[in-house]
Design a protein around this motif. Structure first.
Motif, PDB file in Angstrom:
ATOM      1  N   MET A 161       2.440  -4.816 -11.369  1.00 17.79           N
ATOM      2  CA  MET A 161       1.167  -4.775 -10.655  1.00 17.79           C
ATOM      3  C   MET A 161       0.941  -3.440  -9.958  1.00 17.79           C
ATOM      4  O   MET A 161      -0.200  -2.996  -9.787  1.00 17.79           O
ATOM      5  N   LEU A 162       2.006  -2.780  -9.546  1.00 20.88           N
ATOM      6  CA  LEU A 162       1.862  -1.481  -8.907  1.00 20.88           C
ATOM      7  C   LEU A 162       1.113  -0.504  -9.809  1.00 20.88           C
ATOM      8  O   LEU A 162       0.363   0.346  -9.326  1.00 20.88           O
ATOM      9  N   GLY A 163       1.299  -0.636 -11.117  1.00 16.66           N
ATOM     10  CA  GLY A 163       0.623   0.265 -12.044  1.00 16.66           C
ATOM     11  C   GLY A 163      -0.878   0.062 -12.045  1.00 16.66           C
ATOM     12  O   GLY A 163      -1.653   1.005 -11.845  1.00 16.66           O
ATOM     13  N   GLY A 164      -1.310  -1.179 -12.283  1.00 18.75           N
ATOM     14  CA  GLY A 164      -2.741  -1.440 -12.325  1.00 18.75           C
ATOM     15  C   GLY A 164      -3.441  -1.137 -11.021  1.00 18.75           C
ATOM     16  O   GLY A 164      -4.534  -0.561 -11.001  1.00 18.75           O
ATOM     17  N   MET A 165      -2.815  -1.488  -9.885  1.00 18.45           N
ATOM     18  CA  MET A 165      -3.458  -1.269  -8.601  1.00 18.45           C
ATOM     19  C   MET A 165      -3.459   0.212  -8.198  1.00 18.45           C
ATOM     20  O   MET A 165      -4.394   0.687  -7.551  1.00 18.45           O
ATOM     21  N   THR A 166      -2.436   0.949  -8.600  1.00 16.31           N
ATOM     22  CA  THR A 166      -2.452   2.395  -8.345  1.00 16.31           C
ATOM     23  C   THR A 166      -3.583   3.050  -9.106  1.00 16.31           C
ATOM     24  O   THR A 166      -4.316   3.896  -8.566  1.00 16.31           O
ATOM     25  N   TYR A 167      -3.768   2.664 -10.370  1.00 14.11           N
ATOM     26  CA  TYR A 167      -4.835   3.265 -11.175  1.00 14.11           C
ATOM     27  C   TYR A 167      -6.212   2.792 -10.721  1.00 14.11           C
ATOM     28  O   TYR A 167      -7.204   3.507 -10.851  1.00 14.11           O
ATOM     29  N   ALA A 168      -6.296   1.588 -10.172  1.00 14.93           N
ATOM     30  CA  ALA A 168      -7.585   1.091  -9.682  1.00 14.93           C
ATOM     31  C   ALA A 168      -8.002   1.779  -8.395  1.00 14.93           C
ATOM     32  O   ALA A 168      -9.183   2.109  -8.210  1.00 14.93           O
ATOM     33  N   LEU A 169      -7.050   2.030  -7.485  1.00 10.25           N
ATOM     34  CA  LEU A 169      -7.388   2.493  -6.139  1.00 10.25           C
ATOM     35  C   LEU A 169      -7.144   3.981  -5.916  1.00 10.25           C
ATOM     36  O   LEU A 169      -7.866   4.619  -5.136  1.00 10.25           O
ATOM     37  N   LEU A 170      -6.147   4.540  -6.600  1.00 18.63           N
ATOM     38  CA  LEU A 170      -5.790   5.942  -6.342  1.00 18.63           C
ATOM     39  C   LEU A 170      -6.053   6.857  -7.533  1.00 18.63           C
ATOM     40  O   LEU A 170      -5.922   8.081  -7.406  1.00 18.63           O
ATOM     41  N   ARG A 171      -6.393   6.303  -8.649  1.00 12.59           N
ATOM     42  CA  ARG A 171      -6.890   7.015  -9.830  1.00 12.59           C
ATOM     43  C   ARG A 171      -6.049   8.217 -10.271  1.00 12.59           C
ATOM     44  O   ARG A 171      -6.532   9.354 -10.284  1.00 12.59           O
ATOM     45  N   PRO A 172      -4.798   8.058 -10.649  1.00 14.11           N
ATOM     46  CA  PRO A 172      -4.055   9.183 -11.227  1.00 14.11           C
ATOM     47  C   PRO A 172      -4.749   9.680 -12.498  1.00 14.11           C
ATOM     48  O   PRO A 172      -5.418   8.921 -13.201  1.00 14.11           O
ATOM     49  N   TRP A 182       0.838  -1.202   0.000  1.00 11.77           N
ATOM     50  CA  TRP A 182       0.000   0.000   0.000  1.00 11.77           C
ATOM     51  C   TRP A 182       0.874   1.255   0.000  1.00 11.77           C
ATOM     52  O   TRP A 182       0.581   2.231  -0.701  1.00 11.77           O
ATOM     53  N   ARG A 183       1.955   1.229   0.762  1.00 13.51           N
ATOM     54  CA  ARG A 183       2.881   2.362   0.745  1.00 13.51           C
ATOM     55  C   ARG A 183       3.477   2.553  -0.651  1.00 13.51           C
ATOM     56  O   ARG A 183       3.666   3.687  -1.109  1.00 13.51           O
ATOM     57  N   SER A 184       3.750   1.442  -1.324  1.00  9.39           N
ATOM     58  CA  SER A 184       4.313   1.524  -2.676  1.00  9.39           C
ATOM     59  C   SER A 184       3.324   2.165  -3.643  1.00  9.39           C
ATOM     60  O   SER A 184       3.719   2.946  -4.518  1.00  9.39           O
ATOM     61  N   LEU A 185       2.039   1.825  -3.517  1.00  9.59           N
ATOM     62  CA  LEU A 185       1.030   2.428  -4.389  1.00  9.59           C
ATOM     63  C   LEU A 185       1.020   3.948  -4.229  1.00  9.59           C
ATOM     64  O   LEU A 185       0.943   4.690  -5.216  1.00  9.59           O
ATOM     65  N   LYS A 186       1.117   4.413  -2.998  1.00 11.47           N
ATOM     66  CA  LYS A 186       1.134   5.857  -2.767  1.00 11.47           C
ATOM     67  C   LYS A 186       2.409   6.491  -3.317  1.00 11.47           C
ATOM     68  O   LYS A 186       2.383   7.624  -3.809  1.00 11.47           O
ATOM     69  N   GLN A 187       3.512   5.738  -3.238  1.00 11.61           N
ATOM     70  CA  GLN A 187       4.758   6.240  -3.829  1.00 11.61           C
ATOM     71  C   GLN A 187       4.617   6.409  -5.338  1.00 11.61           C
ATOM     72  O   GLN A 187       5.058   7.412  -5.907  1.00 11.61           O
ATOM     73  N   VAL A 188       4.010   5.427  -5.994  1.00 13.04           N
ATOM     74  CA  VAL A 188       3.810   5.506  -7.442  1.00 13.04           C
ATOM     75  C   VAL A 188       2.925   6.699  -7.778  1.00 13.04           C
ATOM     76  O   VAL A 188       3.234   7.496  -8.683  1.00 13.04           O
ATOM     77  N   ARG A 189       1.804   6.846  -7.041  1.00 11.23           N
ATOM     78  CA  ARG A 189       0.917   7.987  -7.278  1.00 11.23           C
ATOM     79  C   ARG A 189       1.653   9.306  -7.096  1.00 11.23           C
ATOM     80  O   ARG A 189       1.497  10.242  -7.891  1.00 11.23           O
ATOM     81  N   ASP A 190       2.484   9.398  -6.057  1.00 12.11           N
ATOM     82  CA  ASP A 190       3.214  10.637  -5.795  1.00 12.11           C
ATOM     83  C   ASP A 190       4.236  10.928  -6.893  1.00 12.11           C
ATOM     84  O   ASP A 190       4.439  12.087  -7.279  1.00 12.11           O
TER      85      ASP A 190
END
Length: 388
Positions: free
Chosen positions: A115-126, A91-99
């Motif tokens: 996978m960080l890409g798909g899950m970041t776009y699914a949950l944090l919606r850049p 989860w911390r990694s997803l926020k890092q990718v979004r940031d």
């Protein structure tokens, strides 16, 4: 155009594909502003990538695959357990990718099966559009070759692949040859991405001096090394050069017909250009390199590795070589006279179309009228992908 890469760091395939696309984009005058690379505690960013990639690299934790050290088999259960145990750092990694995306403000994100890409776009919606590139997206194509049975592994593979591409503008499926696009799934079939170092090589054909001919092996797992040594004992008359991670130096002479070499991407390609044929696992990248250079291949999927099982069958269909469940040199030696050099010629022609197809995909991604909402992708595209 400012482009940010997101790359799975497992193996070398996705990393070398990223290097190839970076070369294409730079030739076209675009700016690759950086790469986010998925790593684990045991797997850092490989030196070959960090030395060749000219933009800043940001390592970010991402769960990896677990293999049995003795048998070389993929361990699906242990892989799943490890992923569950890693939920908080993930989860911390997803926020890092979004940031990273928010800070660097690229025009488009290109995701190489991380996978960080798909899950970041699914949950944090850049808000930045993303396109996904990998051979694995052929799993959603109705004509893709698959092993019979193995229903559980097939569904697990498709589900894992789906996790990498939530919210994607398009899925670019790398393929050995041209296949029909699947517009309903936003799936476009494109040629493989090969580095300039491969395409500039001049392969040597077999000569009259049989003593200088050799088979080339690429060994990344301990289990395959054991199989290689068994095959060598059965056919000590066949000269083999093998690159593997445990080699003690660049040229470790075992006996008159077997030599080990430390992993070195440049030297491996030089050996591939000179070899008679290659023995490898069914990783997409190494098989494509062999095909481009006109080298027949014996492809041995790692046990329980559904993706490689698919690759081996699809490669055999395309005429690259033969799929096998064991390191059998006799199989390969019997096949070499039947190898059709025209297969390599057709592949080279298909590969040459990639420059224009990849640039067209990036241009479509940044065109405002073509952007779907992430929600639309999640609600309607997932069913189409899983049903294929």
């Amino acid at each position: 155009m400012r482009v940010l890469f997101l790359i799975q760091g497992e193996g070398r395939g996705h990393l070398t594909q990223a290097l190839s696309l970076a070369q294409i984009l730079q030739m076209a005058g675009h700016d690759v502003i950086g790469a986010i690379v998925g790593i684990t505690a045991q797997r850092t960013v490989p030196t070959f990538f960090s030395e060749q990639f000219s933009a800043p690299i940001s390592p970010v934790f991402s769960p990896g695959l677990v293999y049995n050290a003795g048998t070389n088999a993929l361990e699906p259960f242990k892989t799943t357990v490890q992923a569950i145990q890693s939920m908080r750092p993930f989860w911390r990694s997803l926020k890092q990718v979004r940031d990273h995306i928010d800070t660097q403000r690229p025009d488009v994100v290109v995701n190489f099966y991380e996978m960080l890409g798909g899950m970041t776009y699914a949950l944090l919606r850049p808000s930045v559009p993303m396109i996904c590139i990998a051979h694995q997206y052929m799993a959603f194509h109705p004509d893709f070759q698959r092993p019979k049975g193995q229903w559980f592994y097939r569904q697990a593979f498709k589900f894992n692949t789906l996790l990498t591409c939530f919210g994607a503008q398009e899925l670019l499926a790398l393929s050995f040859d041209k296949q029909a696009n699947e517009p309903q799934k936003r799936l476009r079939v494109v040629p493989p991405l090969l580095r300039r170092e491969v395409t500039e090589l001049k392969p040597k054909t077999a000569g009259t001096d049989a003593s200088k001919e050799f088979l080339l092996a690429y060994v990344t797992q301990p289990g395959l090394k054991v199989e290689l040594e068994k095959a060598h004992q059965q056919r000590p008359d066949v000269r083999m050069d093998a690159f593997h991670s445990d080699a003690s130096g660049p040229d470790q002479l075992i006996d008159d017909t077997l030599t080990y070499h430390a992993i070195d991407g440049k030297r491996f390609l030089e050996f591939m250009a000179r070899c008679k044929a290659i023995v490898t696992t069914a990783g997409f990248e190494s098989v494509c390199e062999a095909l481009y250079l006109g080298k027949p291949a014996l492809m041995i999927p790692q046990p329980n590795h559904y993706e490689q099982a698919c690759n081996a069958i699809d490669s055999q269909r395309a005429g690259v070589g033969i799929a096998s469940d064991r390191f059998d040199l006799n199989q390969l030696l019997d096949y070499i006279p039947r190898y059709d050099p025209q297969v390599s010629e057709r592949f080279r022609a298909w590969h040459a179309q990639g420059y224009f197809l990849f640039l067209a995909a990036l241009n479509r991604a940044v065109t405002p009228t073509s952007k779907p909402s992430s929600g639309g992708f999640l609600s309607t595209r997932v069913r189409h992908l899983l049903r294929s």
